[in-house]
Design a protein around this motif. Structure first.
Motif, PDB file in Angstrom:
ATOM      1  N   GLU A  52     -40.557  -7.288 -37.472  1.00  9.10           N
ATOM      2  CA  GLU A  52     -41.910  -7.759 -37.736  1.00  9.10           C
ATOM      3  C   GLU A  52     -41.970  -9.285 -37.732  1.00  9.10           C
ATOM      4  OE1 GLU A  52     -43.270  -6.132 -41.382  1.00  9.10           O
ATOM      5  OE2 GLU A  52     -43.496  -4.089 -40.614  1.00  9.10           O
ATOM      6  N   CYS A  53     -40.968  -9.887 -38.361  1.00 10.87           N
ATOM      7  CA  CYS A  53     -40.950 -11.360 -38.417  1.00 10.87           C
ATOM      8  C   CYS A  53     -40.763 -11.982 -37.040  1.00 10.87           C
ATOM      9  CB  CYS A  53     -39.830 -11.831 -39.342  1.00 10.87           C
ATOM     10  SG  CYS A  53     -40.088 -11.413 -41.083  1.00 10.87           S
ATOM     11  N   ASN A  54     -40.100 -11.237 -36.153  1.00  6.27           N
ATOM     12  CA  ASN A  54     -39.795 -11.788 -34.824  1.00  6.27           C
ATOM     13  C   ASN A  54     -40.802 -11.353 -33.770  1.00  6.27           C
ATOM     14  OD1 ASN A  54     -37.948 -13.393 -33.244  1.00  6.27           O
ATOM     15  ND2 ASN A  54     -37.354 -11.479 -32.211  1.00  6.27           N
ATOM     16  N   SER A  55     -41.851 -10.636 -34.216  1.00  5.02           N
ATOM     17  CA  SER A  55     -42.855 -10.181 -33.250  1.00  5.02           C
ATOM     18  C   SER A  55     -43.612 -11.368 -32.680  1.00  5.02           C
ATOM     19  CB  SER A  55     -43.824  -9.199 -33.930  1.00  5.02           C
ATOM     20  OG  SER A  55     -44.543  -9.866 -34.962  1.00  5.02           O
ATOM     21  N   ASP A  56     -44.182 -11.152 -31.525  1.00  6.74           N
ATOM     22  CA  ASP A  56     -44.894 -12.237 -30.851  1.00  6.74           C
ATOM     23  C   ASP A  56     -46.043 -12.782 -31.687  1.00  6.74           C
ATOM     24  OD1 ASP A  56     -43.167 -11.981 -28.740  1.00  6.74           O
ATOM     25  OD2 ASP A  56     -44.493 -10.617 -27.622  1.00  6.74           O
ATOM     26  N   SER A  57     -46.597 -11.918 -32.540  1.00  9.12           N
ATOM     27  CA  SER A  57     -47.755 -12.351 -33.325  1.00  9.12           C
ATOM     28  C   SER A  57     -47.361 -13.228 -34.505  1.00  9.12           C
ATOM     29  CB  SER A  57     -48.537 -11.123 -33.831  1.00  9.12           C
ATOM     30  OG  SER A  57     -47.692 -10.321 -34.640  1.00  9.12           O
ATOM     31  N   LYS A  58     -46.118 -13.076 -34.971  1.00 10.62           N
ATOM     32  CA  LYS A  58     -45.702 -13.834 -36.156  1.00 10.62           C
ATOM     33  C   LYS A  58     -44.700 -14.935 -35.836  1.00 10.62           C
ATOM     34  CE  LYS A  58     -46.527 -10.582 -39.897  1.00 10.62           C
ATOM     35  NZ  LYS A  58     -45.927  -9.935 -41.088  1.00 10.62           N
ATOM     36  N   LYS A  59     -43.532 -14.547 -35.307  1.00 12.95           N
ATOM     37  CA  LYS A  59     -42.427 -15.468 -35.029  1.00 12.95           C
ATOM     38  C   LYS A  59     -42.092 -16.289 -36.280  1.00 12.95           C
ATOM     39  CE  LYS A  59     -41.358 -14.619 -30.763  1.00 12.95           C
ATOM     40  NZ  LYS A  59     -40.034 -14.070 -30.409  1.00 12.95           N
ATOM     41  N   ILE A  96     -29.715  -6.382 -34.010  1.00  6.61           N
ATOM     42  CA  ILE A  96     -30.404  -5.385 -33.183  1.00  6.61           C
ATOM     43  C   ILE A  96     -31.903  -5.663 -33.156  1.00  6.61           C
ATOM     44  CG2 ILE A  96     -30.998  -2.932 -33.035  1.00  6.61           C
ATOM     45  CD1 ILE A  96     -28.191  -2.353 -34.191  1.00  6.61           C
ATOM     46  N   ALA A  97     -32.399  -6.101 -34.286  1.00  7.64           N
ATOM     47  CA  ALA A  97     -33.831  -6.390 -34.359  1.00  7.64           C
ATOM     48  C   ALA A  97     -34.207  -7.615 -33.539  1.00  7.64           C
ATOM     49  CB  ALA A  97     -34.236  -6.599 -35.824  1.00  7.64           C
ATOM     50  N   LEU A  98     -33.345  -8.585 -33.479  1.00 11.08           N
ATOM     51  CA  LEU A  98     -33.652  -9.831 -32.764  1.00 11.08           C
ATOM     52  C   LEU A  98     -33.610  -9.660 -31.251  1.00 11.08           C
ATOM     53  CD1 LEU A  98     -31.638 -12.340 -34.976  1.00 11.08           C
ATOM     54  CD2 LEU A  98     -34.126 -12.205 -34.753  1.00 11.08           C
ATOM     55  N   MET A  99     -32.774  -8.779 -30.749  1.00 13.17           N
ATOM     56  CA  MET A  99     -32.652  -8.486 -29.318  1.00 13.17           C
ATOM     57  C   MET A  99     -32.485  -9.758 -28.487  1.00 13.17           C
ATOM     58  SD  MET A  99     -32.460  -5.268 -29.224  1.00 13.17           S
ATOM     59  CE  MET A  99     -32.681  -4.910 -27.478  1.00 13.17           C
ATOM     60  N   ASP A 100     -33.412 -10.038 -27.606  1.00 18.54           N
ATOM     61  CA  ASP A 100     -33.248 -11.157 -26.670  1.00 18.54           C
ATOM     62  C   ASP A 100     -33.283 -12.520 -27.353  1.00 18.54           C
ATOM     63  OD1 ASP A 100     -33.077  -9.316 -24.662  1.00 18.54           O
ATOM     64  OD2 ASP A 100     -35.196  -9.496 -24.073  1.00 18.54           O
ATOM     65  N   ASP A 101     -33.789 -12.561 -28.585  1.00 19.64           N
ATOM     66  CA  ASP A 101     -33.892 -13.843 -29.290  1.00 19.64           C
ATOM     67  C   ASP A 101     -32.682 -14.131 -30.175  1.00 19.64           C
ATOM     68  OD1 ASP A 101     -36.457 -14.386 -28.239  1.00 19.64           O
ATOM     69  OD2 ASP A 101     -37.344 -13.034 -29.732  1.00 19.64           O
TER      70      ASP A 101
END
Length: 692
Positions: A52-59, A96-101
């Motif tokens: 959720e924290c890493n979603s495009d809407s929040k970052k 795993i949650a961060l993936m490409d980031d």
């Protein structure tokens, strides 16, 4: 198999807290729980929160960093084992949650995981291995920034006593190899120092890990590990002696592949690897020595003159391996030695000949015959190809060559004499060699007794019997050690009378009355032979100078008749019955032509006591008519030296008999005076008088 639990974590619905927190209390509690299921559930919630924290809407990067900090400081670095387990599984979930980031967070994620590789709890180490596996699977090539730390961690895990940890390490190892193989950039130069250090570890699991990585890195087209081969080549060779058959085979396969690549890379500098091969040729393991020799042979074939700076070191170990107990090693060493010989023979390039000779002379005293023979072959070759250069080093080389004359093996002595003969070919060194040889005989009487005959005969064949005897005579004429001079003359005379190698020299001496050159040779040898009465007399018999021989007999009687003297006379009687003096025995049939011959032999007979030699000579003389001897006119030829007073054929060479006879007298007088001095030195009465 593998770790897929975390990756398959479901995103179950969790109620979002009304008040924002870094991590809710129940998650933090469950992460430290002793139950794996509760820790796993908490990790799933951490994964959801980070997503959720890493979603495009929040970052919300700040909160992600704070979550990671909590997982690291409160859990991964906790003193409680269960907390450390929860922290590790939480960090994996975060990855795993961060993936490409994930790249931007690796600096925070990896250090605590790597630190747990050293944890005292085996399960913590296992979870650390699992966490790094999941982080690597997500980050792929990005983790290679930490490759050295990861590899160092793998080394620790591969040595772990816990089988679960080892199995996990193998999974992580395979994944990391896949990542390296697919990446376009790998800092091999940064990795080499660590590889150089770890390859020295003898643990079998570490060795398997290292060989596997070397093979993988070599197979990646974008990684040029061949240029770094000198850094770890020695370690690969060390593995050839490992007790584990699989490790030996893997190391050998890797070495063979590298050797194949070296053959295809003509620009590669072989020099840095030569020293490694030299060291490996001296190891105790036979397979290692054989492999190192095979590499050295190929290097010589590839490098040729470029390897001349390393010639001395290479030859040193090749000469050792020539005498190896293993036949295959001996064969490979011999062909390698021939390759080096051919290289030096054909090159015009300069090389460190002093260093090379140091190695060779060192091996002249090697306990194995093949090594000593090969060393002498090198000296012989260089004397033939580069004589002027070699002559500059003779002062250091020469003592070793003289020492080798005492070698117990005849083959070594013969080859050593061949080397000395090559030196003698140069006129400036001919007299030097023979003078040193005489001095060595003087210092080592055992050498004269055991090897004297072989040495003189071989030199006579390799050079020229006449020049050898002329030189020996010139040296002995000036010799002041009369006891040694007499012994040396006795030895040379026996060789002259019995050796087939000196057939031509005997033929020259037999013509002493009819040829100026032969006369001069006789006079030269006669002067030296005067050190020994019996030898002088036998020389007169050989040269058919019977009148001079007859004149010598009374003077021989004046000398001290010792047991040694009688033994020499006894030996001469035996020689008279040998094929050497067949011409003399035939001349006994013509007493009118050779009257002085009869007088010589009768005089010799009178010197002998009643013995087997006396009986033998008497029987020979009894076969000659006494009446013919009495009717012989001995008045002809007085005052001149003639072949037995022969009337039919006048002499063609004049010699002053009185003068040459006086030379003998003077020399014998010197011997007599010397014996008196020695007697006085050992006289107790003289010592007592001097004390009084």
């Amino acid at each position: 198999s593998g770790w897929n639990g975390i990756e398959r974590m479901s995103e179950s619905a969790v109620v979002k807290p009304s008040v924002p927190q870094i991590l809710p209390h129940h998650i933090k509690k469950n992460l430290a729980d002793r139950s794996y299921e509760k820790r796993k559930s908490a990790a799933l919630e951490v994964e959801r929160i980070v997503k959720e924290c890493n979603s495009d809407s929040k970052k919300d990067t700040e909160r992600i960093n704070m979550i990671i900090n909590v997982l690291v400081k409160e859990y991964a670095y906790s003193t409680q084992a269960n907390s450390r387990k929860g922290g590790l599984i939480g960090l994996a979930a975060t990855a795993i949650a961060l993936m490409d980031d994930i790249r931007g967070y690796l600096q925070l994620l990896l250090p605590p995981v790597l630190k747990c590789f050293e944890d005292q709890q085996s399960r913590v180490r296992y979870y650390a291995c699992e966490a790094l596996y999941n982080i690597t699977k997500v980050a792929r090539g990005s983790v290679l920034v930490f490759f050295n730390e990861i590899f160092d961690g793998l080394c620790k895990l591969f040595m772990d006593i816990d089988m679960d940890v080892k199995n996990g390490a193998q999974l992580l190892d395979r994944l990391t190899k896949d990542v390296v193989a697919e990446t376009e950039f790998f800092d091999v130069e940064k990795f080499i120092p660590l590889l150089r250090e770890r390859i020295k570890v003898k643990d079998p699991f570490i060795r398997q890990l290292i060989v596997g990585w070397i093979t993988v890195l070599d197979s990646v087209p974008d990684i040029d590990i061949l240029v770094h081969l000198p850094e770890f080549l020695g370690g690969l060779f060390d593995m050839l002696s490992d007790v584990n058959k699989d490790i030996r085979q893997q190391a050998y396969s890797a070495l063979q592949e590298f050797l194949h690549e070296i053959k295809d890379n003509v620009k590669l500098d072989l020099g840095p690897m030569v020293g490694i091969l030299v060291q490996q040729c001296e190891t105790k393991d036979q397979f290692t020595r054989l492999t190192a020799l095979s590499w050295m042979y190929e290097f010589i074939e590839l490098g040729m003159i470029k390897l001349l700076p390393f010639l001395a070191d290479m030859l040193g170990v090749v000469l050792l391996c020539i005498s190896d107990e293993e036949e295959e090693i001996r064969l490979k060493a011999n062909v390698t030695n021939k390759k080096l010989l051919k290289l030096v023979e054909s090159t015009q390039e300069k090389f460190a000949i002093k260093a090379l000779l140091n190695k060779i002379t060192l091996h002249l005293v090697n306990k194995y015959v093949p090594t000593r023979l090969a060393s002498l072959q090198w000296i012989s070759m260089m004397l033939a190809r580069k004589p002027e250069t070699m002559f500059k080093h003779l002062p250091k080389l020469f003592p070793s060559l003289l020492d080798t004359l005492s070698d117990p093996d005849d083959k070594v002595v013969r080859l050593d004499l061949k080397v000395l003969a090559r030196i003698c070919v140069n006129k400036d060194h001919f007299d030097v060699v023979l003078n040193n040889l005489i001095n060595r005989f003087k210092c080592d009487r055992n050498l004269l007794e055991t090897r004297g005959s072989l040495i003189v005969r071989q030199l006579s064949v390799l050079l020229d019997g006449e020049s050898i005897y002329r030189a020996f005579a010139s040296i002995l004429i000036k010799e002041v050690d009369y006891e040694f001079a007499s012994l040396m003359v006795q030895t040379l005379n026996l060789i002259l009378l019995t050796s087939s190698e000196l057939f031509e020299l005997r033929g020259l001496l037999k013509k002493s009355l009819n040829d100026t050159k032969s006369k001069e040779l006789f006079v030269r040898i006669y002067q030296a032979w005067s050190h020994n009465a019996v030898s002088t007399f036998s020389l007169c018999l050989l040269a058919q100078a019977y009148e001079l021989g007859r004149a010598l007999v009374p003077h021989m009687a004046e000398s001290e008749v010792t047991v040694g003297f009688l033994m020499q006379v006894d030996k001469l009687v035996q020689l008279i019955e040998s094929p050497i003096f067949i011409h003399l025995r035939l001349q006994l049939l013509e007493p009118n032509k050779f009257p002085y011959l009869l007088k010589c032999l009768y005089g010799l007979l009178m010197l002998l006591p009643q013995s087997s030699a006396f009986a033998c000579l008497k029987n020979r003389l009894d076969s000659v008519s006494t009446l013919s001897m009495l009717n012989t006119n001995t008045s002809a030829g007085k005052g001149s030296w003639m072949a037995g007073g022969r009337k039919e054929k006048p002499q063609t060479v004049e010699i002053d008999v009185k003068s040459i006879l006086q030379q003998f007298r003077d020399m014998q007088l010197k011997h007599s005076e010397r014996r008196k001095q020695i007697f006085k030195q050992h006289s107790l009465r003289r010592k007592r008088d001097s004390e009084e």
